[in-house]
Design an enzyme around this catalytic site. Sequence first.
Site, PDB file in Angstrom:
ATOM      1  N   TRP A   1      31.165  34.490  19.817  1.00  0.00           N
ATOM      2  CA  TRP A   1      29.759  34.742  20.129  1.00  0.00           C
ATOM      3  C   TRP A   1      29.215  35.968  19.417  1.00  0.00           C
ATOM      4  O   TRP A   1      28.055  35.978  18.978  1.00  0.00           O
ATOM      5  CB  TRP A   1      29.565  34.826  21.642  1.00  0.00           C
ATOM      6  CG  TRP A   1      29.723  33.471  22.252  1.00  0.00           C
ATOM      7  CD1 TRP A   1      30.768  33.027  23.005  1.00  0.00           C
ATOM      8  CD2 TRP A   1      28.848  32.352  22.086  1.00  0.00           C
ATOM      9  NE1 TRP A   1      30.592  31.704  23.327  1.00  0.00           N
ATOM     10  CE2 TRP A   1      29.425  31.262  22.791  1.00  0.00           C
ATOM     11  CE3 TRP A   1      27.636  32.162  21.429  1.00  0.00           C
ATOM     12  CZ2 TRP A   1      28.822  30.002  22.840  1.00  0.00           C
ATOM     13  CZ3 TRP A   1      27.031  30.908  21.480  1.00  0.00           C
ATOM     14  CH2 TRP A   1      27.619  29.844  22.176  1.00  0.00           C
TER      15      TRP A   1
ATOM     16  N   ASP B   1      25.471  42.341  24.599  1.00  0.00           N
ATOM     17  CA  ASP B   1      25.435  40.949  25.051  1.00  0.00           C
ATOM     18  C   ASP B   1      26.379  40.873  26.244  1.00  0.00           C
ATOM     19  O   ASP B   1      27.595  40.897  26.103  1.00  0.00           O
ATOM     20  CB  ASP B   1      25.892  40.032  23.918  1.00  0.00           C
ATOM     21  CG  ASP B   1      26.089  38.584  24.366  1.00  0.00           C
ATOM     22  OD1 ASP B   1      25.927  38.293  25.569  1.00  0.00           O
ATOM     23  OD2 ASP B   1      26.426  37.740  23.509  1.00  0.00           O
TER      24      ASP B   1
ATOM     25  N   LYS C   1      25.949  32.201  34.324  1.00  0.00           N
ATOM     26  CA  LYS C   1      27.338  32.612  34.519  1.00  0.00           C
ATOM     27  C   LYS C   1      27.520  33.222  35.916  1.00  0.00           C
ATOM     28  O   LYS C   1      28.172  32.642  36.761  1.00  0.00           O
ATOM     29  CB  LYS C   1      27.743  33.635  33.459  1.00  0.00           C
ATOM     30  CG  LYS C   1      27.326  33.293  32.043  1.00  0.00           C
ATOM     31  CD  LYS C   1      28.091  32.147  31.438  1.00  0.00           C
ATOM     32  CE  LYS C   1      27.766  31.983  29.967  1.00  0.00           C
ATOM     33  NZ  LYS C   1      28.512  30.908  29.318  1.00  0.00           N
TER      34      LYS C   1
END
Length: 360
Positions: free
Chosen positions: A102, A171, A195
């Site tokens: 990511w 992030d 999440k």
Amino acid sequence: MARSYNFSAGPTALPIEVLRQAHEEFFDFAGTGMSVMEISHRSDVFREIARQAEQDLRALLRIPSHYRVLFMQGGASLQFAQVPMNLLGDQHTADYLHTGLWSGKAIQAARRYCDVRIAASSQATGFDRIPARTEWSLNPNAAYLHYTENETVHGVQFADAPDAAVPLVCDACSSLLSKPIEVARHALIYAAAQKNMGPAGLTVAIVDDALLDRALAVTPDILNYAHIARAESMLNTPATFSWYLIGLTLKWLRRSGGIERLHRLNQAKAALLYRTIDSSDGFYRNSVQASFRSINNVPFVLADDALGKAFLRLADRSGFKGLKGHASLGGVRASLYNAVTLPAVEALADFMTDFARAHG
């Protein structure tokens, strides 16, 4: 009704108490005679939902008053472009730490807007660690330093926020609200909701006021943090039902003892699963160095790849859902977000032990 054990990387499990409250309020929210999905985002009723959600998030994270909280759409994938568009100002370079899939995607997106410098990378060792600070090469003139706090695919996590002389961007998609984070050390923290915060549909950004109004001229209003902040995250019609469910989840988090208590529980869940892997005499393997192992996402493989496929088939039939590893890595991955209970992880550990015993 029997519920499955949900170990998906996202969207993932929601607290059962939140689902029950949403069910009870589905057709008539707060005496309006309407579902919350039908209420105008401009109404006083919905504005109170939004206000309370922000207040609860600020309380949970101890967000200083000079930070704005933005509720947006597009997930981390949009933030990968939105960050450089909003933070570069008149600068042309940004530093990125490359620790997994990511952060790699964030790097690729940012290259459309600036000169990206890879300040450090663990790609050469298969993203099995966070590079040692002595390996970093930071640019003191960078517009910002970006890092991915937890890599959901490779299962690598920072123990603490990096020190930086430039604005620090995080992030935190898969870890926000699952462990403490010092907001004041960061210029910007962003996280998609699906999440630890609620269902898919919204992305939260926590941004220092000092960094507003630095957007590139090409930045559309709908992607401009300053414009979004002035419109109280309602430049367009937001994902109202997701926002409402985030609000319920934040209240559940506060009732559950807050981030510190949930962090201890998340550590216990992860420790149990890693013990199960490490004590299997090589039947299961996790390649991340121990001090960098994620408490949010635990990837592993079986020594026999054919057995790995059998493991996933039997796990699914046994009620363990979402365990298939990311397509780029394969194997198995168990995501242990806030709403995944310790009994669910205990059941998975028992299943893994029984499977190894039967096939070892």
